[in-house]
Enzyme design. Sequence first.
Site, PDB file in Angstrom:
ATOM      1  N   GLU A 183      -5.169  -8.750   0.491  1.00  0.00           N
ATOM      2  CA  GLU A 183      -5.942  -8.439   1.699  1.00  0.00           C
ATOM      3  C   GLU A 183      -7.403  -8.216   1.355  1.00  0.00           C
ATOM      4  O   GLU A 183      -7.721  -7.579   0.338  1.00  0.00           O
ATOM      5  CB  GLU A 183      -5.454  -7.146   2.373  1.00  0.00           C
ATOM      6  CG  GLU A 183      -4.163  -7.265   3.116  1.00  0.00           C
ATOM      7  CD  GLU A 183      -3.763  -5.961   3.790  1.00  0.00           C
ATOM      8  OE1 GLU A 183      -4.648  -5.188   4.217  1.00  0.00           O
ATOM      9  OE2 GLU A 183      -2.555  -5.716   3.881  1.00  0.00           O
ATOM     10  N   GLU A 237       0.818  -1.225   0.000  1.00  0.00           N
ATOM     11  CA  GLU A 237       0.000   0.000   0.000  1.00  0.00           C
ATOM     12  C   GLU A 237       0.847   1.269   0.000  1.00  0.00           C
ATOM     13  O   GLU A 237       0.751   2.095   0.915  1.00  0.00           O
ATOM     14  CB  GLU A 237      -0.979  -0.004   1.180  1.00  0.00           C
ATOM     15  CG  GLU A 237      -1.993  -1.123   1.099  1.00  0.00           C
ATOM     16  CD  GLU A 237      -3.176  -0.952   2.048  1.00  0.00           C
ATOM     17  OE1 GLU A 237      -3.128  -0.060   2.917  1.00  0.00           O
ATOM     18  OE2 GLU A 237      -4.164  -1.689   1.904  1.00  0.00           O
TER      19      GLU A 237
HETATM   20  C1  NOJ Z   1      -4.344  -2.438   4.855  1.00  0.00           C
HETATM   21  C2  NOJ Z   1      -3.023  -2.541   5.533  1.00  0.00           C
HETATM   22  O1  NOJ Z   1      -2.106  -3.155   4.682  1.00  0.00           O
HETATM   23  C3  NOJ Z   1      -3.097  -3.255   6.849  1.00  0.00           C
HETATM   24  O2  NOJ Z   1      -1.881  -3.105   7.494  1.00  0.00           O
HETATM   25  C4  NOJ Z   1      -4.273  -2.728   7.622  1.00  0.00           C
HETATM   26  O3  NOJ Z   1      -4.320  -3.138   8.948  1.00  0.00           O
HETATM   27  C5  NOJ Z   1      -5.528  -3.093   6.873  1.00  0.00           C
HETATM   28  N1  NOJ Z   1      -5.502  -2.396   5.622  1.00  0.00           N
HETATM   29  C6  NOJ Z   1      -6.817  -2.739   7.555  1.00  0.00           C
HETATM   30  O4  NOJ Z   1      -6.895  -1.372   7.731  1.00  0.00           O
END
Ligand code: NOJ
Length: 478
Positions: free
Chosen positions: A378, A170
Amino acid sequence: MIHDKLKAFPKDFLWGSASAAYQVEGGWNQDGKGKSNWDVYAHFPGTTYKGTNGDVAVDHYNRWQEDVALMAEVGLKTYRFSVAWSRIFPEGKGEVNQKGLEFYNNLINELIKNKIEPAITLYHWDLPLALEEEYGGWESRQIIEDFTNYAVVLFKAFGDRVKYWISLNEQNIFTGHGYKFGLHPPGVTDDKRFFQVNHIASLANAKAIVEFRKLVPNGLIGPSFAYSPAYPLTSKPEDIIAAENAEEFINHWWMDAYVFGRYPQMVLNYLIEQGIAPIIEPGDMELLAQGKPDFMGVNYYQTTTYESNPLDGVGSAKFNTTGKKGTTPETGIPGVYKTKPNPFLQATDWDWTIDPEGLRIGLRRIASRYNLPVFISENGLGAFDTLEEGDIVNDDYRIAYISEHIKAIQEAISDGVDVIAYCTWSFTDLLSWLNGFQKRYGFVYVNRDEESEKDLRRIKKKSFYWYKKVIETNGEVK
Ligand code: NOJ
């Protein structure tokens, strides 16, 4: 399109879960680990929900064997985790800390022993503090070399056993939160620095991929992008333009750089006019073009809906970190777009829209624009869970959320999208950066909260047993 019969998930589909070092490991100074930017930032008053930090997190650093045993029980095909750069290089560069390498080496071997494919994230936001202090971290081109050296150490150490690699997690979020909204370290709010940092991070991403090709010829690598597909609020042409602007500014700016090695013309034009364009040096665009990934890693949580925003309209962003529904205000870029709640969608307590179909839409957009396989790195639901008597957590809402998203993936596969993996966020509960421990994502409840570490006991939620069936049936039961 509506399919009368959906395609089955591919035979070797990677059903998995994901985590990140700072959010699970704890052990912030164990075995020679150096400090990261998060090790200090989360201790500054007022930065995180109830002052939570990852000093202990869910103590995965000391309980990893128990955690892997649970992963094996659920039958994960892959586990995506990140390496803490400051465990490998306590100072960000220089001497390798063998103890740090050993931790991940053991974890990888244990996963493989349990038939779980390890997927390594090189960088999930925890930057060695020494590099921040020496040259401002991602603001200096020096990081391209240091990040690449660190990546090379990992490629050499684990490339013989690890096939799947995520480069930067991200980039759009860690740079946005870190340099535009001032919410993550280093807490800066400066658009010009934000775009400059991004350019440098994209170059580091490309350079690491170039080295990967030499050292792990049979491996696959790509970044994980936080993709929030843009919708127009109405069919008014000015709202369509606002949504198209958002897709260019919020999404293509990064994904085009990764895949095509160029920036969207319209955004670049705007940035030049505003005097906030990144400095592009000779050779930069060539390097970007050489770093094409093997897949697009996608972290998908929600879509965002936009309408047109006048020149004197709303600007900068505020976020809901408390779980009090309805506390996220509209945000935008004056003259470009602004966000609006989508009247057709429900939202979580943190105001994230719940939109499984949006995942299908996002997957289709990526497939047609970039023509790459997608690794869903994710997806999951952040929710309050209740631990009931007898160690029971009835998280039917999480099952419903993930089930709908799996259906949407199957629709996308039936549309012709090449999806190779699906990692839920997360496996155990963990620290949600700014949101403390109350925003839970796991199949495994961890008995701790903001106030106390309690006993950090692992408790299987209802979703744990459900996901096991999903995997056993390769997605037929969901
Ligand atoms: C994306 C992130 O990569 C992760 O670290 C985070 O906890 C989750 N989103 C949920 O917000």
